[in-house]
Design an enzyme around this catalytic site. Structure first.
Site, PDB file in Angstrom:
ATOM      1  N   LEU A 178       0.871  -1.158   0.000  1.00  0.00           N
ATOM      2  CA  LEU A 178       0.000   0.000   0.000  1.00  0.00           C
ATOM      3  C   LEU A 178       0.911   1.212   0.000  1.00  0.00           C
ATOM      4  CD1 LEU A 178      -2.691  -0.931   2.704  1.00  0.00           C
ATOM      5  CD2 LEU A 178      -2.908  -1.076   0.218  1.00  0.00           C
ATOM      6  N   ASP A 179       0.616   2.218  -0.849  1.00  0.00           N
ATOM      7  CA  ASP A 179       1.499   3.373  -0.886  1.00  0.00           C
ATOM      8  C   ASP A 179       1.371   4.179   0.406  1.00  0.00           C
ATOM      9  OD1 ASP A 179      -0.511   5.526  -1.144  1.00  0.00           O
ATOM     10  OD2 ASP A 179      -0.858   4.743  -3.155  1.00  0.00           O
ATOM     11  N   ARG A 180       2.262   5.128   0.579  1.00  0.00           N
ATOM     12  CA  ARG A 180       2.360   5.878   1.828  1.00  0.00           C
ATOM     13  C   ARG A 180       1.035   6.530   2.222  1.00  0.00           C
ATOM     14  NH1 ARG A 180       6.923   8.147   4.322  1.00  0.00           N
ATOM     15  NH2 ARG A 180       8.154   7.669   2.465  1.00  0.00           N
ATOM     16  N   GLN A 181       0.274   6.998   1.231  1.00  0.00           N
ATOM     17  CA  GLN A 181      -0.952   7.736   1.509  1.00  0.00           C
ATOM     18  C   GLN A 181      -2.198   6.854   1.538  1.00  0.00           C
ATOM     19  OE1 GLN A 181      -0.802  10.807   2.622  1.00  0.00           O
ATOM     20  NE2 GLN A 181       1.416  10.562   2.400  1.00  0.00           N
TER      21      GLN A 181
END
Length: 236
Positions: A101-104
């Site tokens: 999952l990306d940082r955001q």
């Protein structure tokens, strides 16, 4: 496997450091009797400083990832591994994220040290559905659900069309999207392809497994029943 090597592989220290634990009488059985390095004893019967050992190899963890954490062991800033016991970074085999999952993006993230299980989960053959909740920068046009379900949508730089995906509209700027594959930043790129922008993104389910009431930033180890639930959501 020798008991010293087994405990060292769980991240309690080098073999030399684990041997020191034995010399200091800090490794015992469940009754508190001091163990020695050549004692034949099962994983579940071992205690270190009176506490049961961390889970044995074959570990699979469900983490409710907060925004701002990266699925990496090396990037600068906050890492998802910061939310787990510190010594787990030293486990052998290593504990890896199952996809990213990306940082955001927040929500359901799986981690495992079982390579076979990891590949089974991410295999295109499994087509485990992944459910995301998103808020958008603009109101929906009205044709997005049809476009996403068509199986013909091409993302920029991808030569292969996306598999059909299901879009449920909750509000003009709030949606639930179910995917059956996992491409790089797929949800964000899908909405960009139809002229919109994802402001917040949260993954709530993989296969038949949901976050439930697990608090943000917390984790739990999965058991055999959980894994059966996970794969109960696979495509026939």
């Amino acid at each position: 496997m020798k008991i010293v090597r087994h405990i060292a592989n769980l991240g309690y220290g080098s073999r030399k450091q684990v041997q020191a634990l034995f010399r200091e009488g800090r490794v015992t059985d469940a009754a508190g009797e001091v163990l020695y390095t050549d004692d034949p004893v099962d994983h579940d019967a071992i205690r270190v400083d009176g506490e049961p050992l961390d889970p044995a190899p074959g570990l699979c963890v469900l983490l409710n990832k907060p925004v701002g954490y990266t699925c990496s062991t090396k990037d600068a800033g906050r890492l998802v591994y910061d939310l787990l016991p510190t010594r787990w970074r030293q486990r052998d085999p290593v504990l890896s994220t199952v996809g990213r999952l990306d940082r955001q993006t927040s929500g359901l993230l799986l981690l495992t040290d079982d390579g076979g299980l990891l590949h089974r989960i991410i295999s295109p053959k499994a087509q485990l559905p992944k459910v995301y909740e998103a808020t958008l920068a603009q109101d929906l046009r009205g044709d997005e659900a049809q476009t996403f379900a068509s199986g013909t949508l091409l993302l920029e730089s991808d030569p292969k069309p996306l598999l059909p995906a299901e879009l449920d509209v909750i509000a003009p700027r709030q949606v639930r999207l179910t995917l059956h594959e996992g491409r790089y930043h797929q949800v964000r790129r899908m909405f960009a392809a139809v002229g919109n922008h994802v402001e917040t993104l949260h993954r709530s389910r993989i296969g038949g497994l949901a976050l439930g009431d697990l608090p943000e930033g917390q984790w739990r180890a999965l058991d055999a029943a959980d894994l059966a639930t996970l794969f109960s959501g696979a495509q026939a």
